[in-house]
Scaffold this motif. Structure first.
Motif, PDB file in Angstrom:
ATOM      1  N   ILE A   9       0.890  -1.152  -0.058  1.00 43.73           N
ATOM      2  CA  ILE A   9       0.080   0.159   0.192  1.00 43.73           C
ATOM      3  C   ILE A   9       0.875   1.393   0.166  1.00 43.73           C
ATOM      4  O   ILE A   9       1.824   1.378   0.711  1.00 43.73           O
ATOM      5  CB  ILE A   9      -0.675  -0.148   1.395  1.00 43.73           C
ATOM      6  N   GLY A  10       0.638   2.314  -0.812  1.00 48.03           N
ATOM      7  CA  GLY A  10       1.278   3.469  -0.796  1.00 48.03           C
ATOM      8  C   GLY A  10       2.605   3.164  -1.586  1.00 48.03           C
ATOM      9  O   GLY A  10       3.682   3.680  -1.389  1.00 48.03           O
ATOM     10  N   LEU A  70      -8.039   3.748   0.286  1.00 46.73           N
ATOM     11  CA  LEU A  70      -8.221   2.984   1.393  1.00 46.73           C
ATOM     12  C   LEU A  70      -8.759   3.805   2.580  1.00 46.73           C
ATOM     13  O   LEU A  70      -8.916   2.892   3.756  1.00 46.73           O
ATOM     14  CB  LEU A  70      -7.021   2.437   1.909  1.00 46.73           C
ATOM     15  N   ILE A  86     -11.422  -1.131   0.567  1.00 50.73           N
ATOM     16  CA  ILE A  86     -10.457  -2.097   1.061  1.00 50.73           C
ATOM     17  C   ILE A  86     -11.093  -3.629   0.753  1.00 50.73           C
ATOM     18  O   ILE A  86     -10.382  -4.385   0.604  1.00 50.73           O
ATOM     19  CB  ILE A  86     -10.377  -1.843   2.492  1.00 50.73           C
ATOM     20  N   VAL A  93       0.935  -8.305   4.004  1.00 52.51           N
ATOM     21  CA  VAL A  93       0.271  -6.801   3.741  1.00 52.51           C
ATOM     22  C   VAL A  93       1.304  -5.679   4.195  1.00 52.51           C
ATOM     23  O   VAL A  93       1.395  -5.973   5.528  1.00 52.51           O
ATOM     24  CB  VAL A  93      -1.178  -6.575   3.993  1.00 52.51           C
ATOM     25  N   SER A 120       1.937  -1.731   4.446  1.00 52.76           N
ATOM     26  CA  SER A 120       1.538  -0.281   4.467  1.00 52.76           C
ATOM     27  C   SER A 120       2.531   0.783   4.529  1.00 52.76           C
ATOM     28  O   SER A 120       3.467   0.531   5.556  1.00 52.76           O
ATOM     29  CB  SER A 120       0.465  -0.252   5.602  1.00 52.76           C
ATOM     30  N   GLY A 139      -0.120   6.980   4.751  1.00 53.68           N
ATOM     31  CA  GLY A 139      -1.021   7.625   5.635  1.00 53.68           C
ATOM     32  C   GLY A 139      -0.922   9.098   5.631  1.00 53.68           C
ATOM     33  O   GLY A 139       0.203   9.471   5.694  1.00 53.68           O
ATOM     34  N   LYS A 168      -4.940   8.027   8.612  1.00 56.50           N
ATOM     35  CA  LYS A 168      -3.739   7.049   8.868  1.00 56.50           C
ATOM     36  C   LYS A 168      -4.074   6.025   9.928  1.00 56.50           C
ATOM     37  O   LYS A 168      -3.553   4.785   9.630  1.00 56.50           O
ATOM     38  CB  LYS A 168      -2.723   7.820   9.617  1.00 56.50           C
ATOM     39  N   GLN A 180      -5.502   1.517   8.169  1.00 54.89           N
ATOM     40  CA  GLN A 180      -4.549   0.613   8.576  1.00 54.89           C
ATOM     41  C   GLN A 180      -5.104  -0.446   9.491  1.00 54.89           C
ATOM     42  O   GLN A 180      -4.974  -1.782   9.222  1.00 54.89           O
ATOM     43  CB  GLN A 180      -3.334   0.942   9.384  1.00 54.89           C
ATOM     44  N   LEU A 191      -7.319  -2.501   7.110  1.00 54.08           N
ATOM     45  CA  LEU A 191      -6.518  -3.457   6.030  1.00 54.08           C
ATOM     46  C   LEU A 191      -6.025  -4.780   7.026  1.00 54.08           C
ATOM     47  O   LEU A 191      -5.944  -5.841   6.361  1.00 54.08           O
ATOM     48  CB  LEU A 191      -5.050  -2.742   5.999  1.00 54.08           C
ATOM     49  N   LEU A 209       2.557  -2.222   9.463  1.00 58.39           N
ATOM     50  CA  LEU A 209       1.851  -0.981   9.193  1.00 58.39           C
ATOM     51  C   LEU A 209       2.938   0.257   9.544  1.00 58.39           C
ATOM     52  O   LEU A 209       4.062  -0.118   9.753  1.00 58.39           O
ATOM     53  CB  LEU A 209       0.770  -0.865  10.427  1.00 58.39           C
ATOM     54  N   TYR A 251      11.289  -3.152   7.487  1.00 53.42           N
ATOM     55  CA  TYR A 251      10.101  -3.623   6.884  1.00 53.42           C
ATOM     56  C   TYR A 251      10.412  -5.262   6.772  1.00 53.42           C
ATOM     57  O   TYR A 251       9.528  -6.179   6.812  1.00 53.42           O
ATOM     58  CB  TYR A 251       9.732  -3.371   5.711  1.00 53.42           C
TER      59      TYR A 251
END
Length: 198
Positions: free
Chosen positions: A6-7, A41, A47, A60, A62, A65, A87, A91, A94, A110, A183
């Motif tokens: 996402i993003g 989202l 979503i 997933v 993210s 935000g 934000k 999330q 999600l 997240l 991440y």
């Protein structure tokens, strides 16, 4: 792994996309106006549509935000709500809606940020939103096991200092490569309920 990002069009999202692809993952990108899948989202119904289109997932991620940065005396009820709708709630949704679509031992990662631990002027909404996401991560980890959930809480990106450095005086910065590694730790590792501060 099959990873929903996402993003993906943002500064962090682009770096994550590159890193994840280099590590051999299949990455499905999501954005409002660009990406493999295009959804807003902030709308829970979108979503749901997103997950239907994405198919089975292993993770997933993210990297998006939005929160308002304004002096506290100028904040309005609408501004506070926008911090949550921009934000926090996306999330949370999600994760909530993603549970049936993410593998049993899959993960959610997240995004929060430095204002939750190092307050800055005009950053009360950011601190509030980030704190809410971090509290959610710790609590959700108890309930969604064996699926995992973590958050990454970075400082301002070194690559973004020309644009945002003045808002975070004396706080240093963090390189995008280091944020991407946090991440990876969340996605490929075994920890859950953690907030990775950088």
């Amino acid at each position: 792994m099959n990873i929903l990002l996402i993003g993906a069009a943002g500064t962090l999202g682009r770096a994550l996309h590159t890193t994840l692809r280099e590590r051999g993952h299949r990455v499905l990108t999501v954005g409002r106006t660009s990406g493999d899948l295009r959804h807003d989202l902030t709308d829970p119904e979108q979503i749901a549509t997103l997950y239907e289109a994405a198919g089975p997932l292993d993770a997933v991620v993210s990297a998006a935000g939005e929160v308002p940065y304004k002096p506290l005396s100028e904040m309005t009820p609408t501004d506070w709500r926008s911090a949550f709708t921009g934000k926090v709630l996306p999330q949370i949704e999600l994760v909530r809606q993603g549970l049936p679509h993410v593998a049993e031992r899959g993960s959610f990662t997240l995004i929060t940020g430095i204002p939750v631990r190092e307050p800055v002027r005009t950053g009360t909404a950011a601190a509030l939103a980030n704190g809410a996401v971090e509290a959610f991560v710790r609590a959700a980890a108890v309930e969604i096991a064996p699926r995992r959930i973590n958050a990454v809480s970075p400082n301002v990106f070194t690559e973004s200092l020309p644009d945002f450095g003045a808002y975070f005086p004396g706080m240093g910065s963090v390189d995008l490569t280091d944020v991407a590694q946090a991440y990876i730790r969340s996605i490929e590792g075994a920890q859950t309920g953690r907030v990775y501060e950088l």
